[in-house]
Scaffold this motif. Sequence first.
Motif, PDB file in Angstrom:
ATOM      1  N   THR A 147     -26.108  33.597 -10.159  1.00 55.98           N
ATOM      2  CA  THR A 147     -26.372  33.697  -8.442  1.00 55.98           C
ATOM      3  C   THR A 147     -25.426  32.616  -7.912  1.00 55.98           C
ATOM      4  O   THR A 147     -25.295  31.402  -8.517  1.00 55.98           O
ATOM      5  CB  THR A 147     -27.771  33.186  -8.431  1.00 55.98           C
ATOM      6  N   ASP A 148     -25.042  32.848  -6.903  1.00 55.82           N
ATOM      7  CA  ASP A 148     -23.885  32.012  -6.026  1.00 55.82           C
ATOM      8  C   ASP A 148     -24.350  31.922  -4.440  1.00 55.82           C
ATOM      9  O   ASP A 148     -25.371  32.676  -4.131  1.00 55.82           O
ATOM     10  CB  ASP A 148     -22.761  32.461  -6.080  1.00 55.82           C
ATOM     11  N   PRO A 149     -23.690  31.182  -3.703  1.00 58.90           N
ATOM     12  CA  PRO A 149     -24.427  31.257  -2.301  1.00 58.90           C
ATOM     13  C   PRO A 149     -23.716  32.734  -1.509  1.00 58.90           C
ATOM     14  O   PRO A 149     -23.060  33.379  -2.183  1.00 58.90           O
ATOM     15  CB  PRO A 149     -23.161  29.986  -1.567  1.00 58.90           C
ATOM     16  N   PRO A 150     -24.368  32.700  -0.402  1.00 56.47           N
ATOM     17  CA  PRO A 150     -24.207  33.953   0.260  1.00 56.47           C
ATOM     18  C   PRO A 150     -22.520  34.355   0.559  1.00 56.47           C
ATOM     19  O   PRO A 150     -21.733  33.213   0.483  1.00 56.47           O
ATOM     20  CB  PRO A 150     -24.787  33.766   1.623  1.00 56.47           C
ATOM     21  N   ALA A 172     -20.146  31.859   2.836  1.00 58.00           N
ATOM     22  CA  ALA A 172     -20.680  30.487   2.821  1.00 58.00           C
ATOM     23  C   ALA A 172     -19.824  29.217   2.673  1.00 58.00           C
ATOM     24  O   ALA A 172     -19.940  28.196   3.057  1.00 58.00           O
ATOM     25  CB  ALA A 172     -22.048  30.467   2.193  1.00 58.00           C
ATOM     26  N   SER A 178     -24.353  37.809  -8.086  1.00 62.69           N
ATOM     27  CA  SER A 178     -25.067  37.814  -6.985  1.00 62.69           C
ATOM     28  C   SER A 178     -24.500  36.874  -6.007  1.00 62.69           C
ATOM     29  O   SER A 178     -24.391  35.760  -6.558  1.00 62.69           O
ATOM     30  CB  SER A 178     -26.487  37.517  -7.355  1.00 62.69           C
ATOM     31  N   ALA A 179     -24.483  37.114  -4.840  1.00 62.25           N
ATOM     32  CA  ALA A 179     -24.052  36.411  -3.611  1.00 62.25           C
ATOM     33  C   ALA A 179     -25.228  36.063  -2.839  1.00 62.25           C
ATOM     34  O   ALA A 179     -25.519  36.592  -1.714  1.00 62.25           O
ATOM     35  CB  ALA A 179     -23.195  37.022  -2.991  1.00 62.25           C
ATOM     36  N   GLY A 180     -26.037  35.171  -3.192  1.00 61.70           N
ATOM     37  CA  GLY A 180     -27.301  34.784  -2.697  1.00 61.70           C
ATOM     38  C   GLY A 180     -28.395  35.488  -2.391  1.00 61.70           C
ATOM     39  O   GLY A 180     -29.238  35.513  -1.652  1.00 61.70           O
ATOM     40  N   HIS A 181     -28.480  36.780  -3.392  1.00 66.70           N
ATOM     41  CA  HIS A 181     -29.290  37.842  -3.152  1.00 66.70           C
ATOM     42  C   HIS A 181     -30.417  37.726  -4.094  1.00 66.70           C
ATOM     43  O   HIS A 181     -30.207  37.135  -5.131  1.00 66.70           O
ATOM     44  CB  HIS A 181     -28.605  39.059  -3.131  1.00 66.70           C
ATOM     45  N   ALA A 210     -23.517  34.971   6.454  1.00 62.58           N
ATOM     46  CA  ALA A 210     -24.793  34.531   5.826  1.00 62.58           C
ATOM     47  C   ALA A 210     -25.363  35.732   4.933  1.00 62.58           C
ATOM     48  O   ALA A 210     -26.256  35.754   4.540  1.00 62.58           O
ATOM     49  CB  ALA A 210     -25.824  33.977   6.753  1.00 62.58           C
ATOM     50  N   THR A 242     -25.915  38.511   2.254  1.00 58.44           N
ATOM     51  CA  THR A 242     -26.023  38.462   0.860  1.00 58.44           C
ATOM     52  C   THR A 242     -25.971  39.782   0.113  1.00 58.44           C
ATOM     53  O   THR A 242     -25.833  40.821   0.795  1.00 58.44           O
ATOM     54  CB  THR A 242     -27.420  37.994   0.432  1.00 58.44           C
ATOM     55  N   ARG A 264     -16.628  33.415  -8.456  1.00 59.66           N
ATOM     56  CA  ARG A 264     -18.093  33.621  -8.482  1.00 59.66           C
ATOM     57  C   ARG A 264     -18.505  33.894  -9.858  1.00 59.66           C
ATOM     58  O   ARG A 264     -17.636  34.408 -10.825  1.00 59.66           O
ATOM     59  CB  ARG A 264     -18.357  34.733  -7.540  1.00 59.66           C
TER      60      ARG A 264
END
Length: 244
Positions: A156-159, A162, A134-137, A115, A117, A169
Amino acid sequence: ELRSAHARERQVAVTLQEAMLTVPDLYRHDDNIAVRYRPATTSLNVCGDWYDVVDLPPDRYAAAVGDVVGHGLHAAAVMGMLRSALSAVIRAIPSPAQALEVLGLYARSLDGATAATAVKVLIDTRSELIIYSSAGHPPPVLRHCDGSCELLDQATDPPLGARPHHVPRPQAGLPYTRGDTLVMYTDGLIERRDEDIDIGLARLSTALTQEGSLSPDRLADALLDRLGVAGGAADDIALVVIRL
């Protein structure tokens, strides 16, 4: 004996955190980059938030911030592994999106990292371009010389870790003007209990608009003060201020 053991544990934790947050390339950017780290007020002075700066000669450098869920030694250990991995990957693959793809695959093998980010930016000083992913940040904020602010929220993408399967990405680019200021941070800077995150982002943008002409070092302190977390907060905080 209990007090003595607690003091030794805290000293070990502080030494560990300082070692893991050491950024050798940062010393070559004393004039244009400032960083701040504030652990959660209830922690042992260690946390899962981190920052990094990597030079990519001749005319590029990368910066990142990340956040591992939780506090304490376990979160700090996971943070150290993720930070080191991303710092190594970006030297071989100078694409923020591809670097986060690799880091996401690695995160799936770490207990407590799925989980986490992170956001990675590549700054090309020759073309005056910011490339980011970005990974969920929470999104970095670019403050232009005229005082206006722009969110880096188009990639932006998932954490990390995840996704059950590997998926490329997204990545985006944004031009900047010399003298603009880029602010990267973890959610402890802007999030407040029972408050929408957009309110915190607006508060940060307002502070940047009003204080953005300060030097990076003074601006970092001003942002912590204006957002009410100069003395720490309930959550960890990592902050990077870059004068482009």
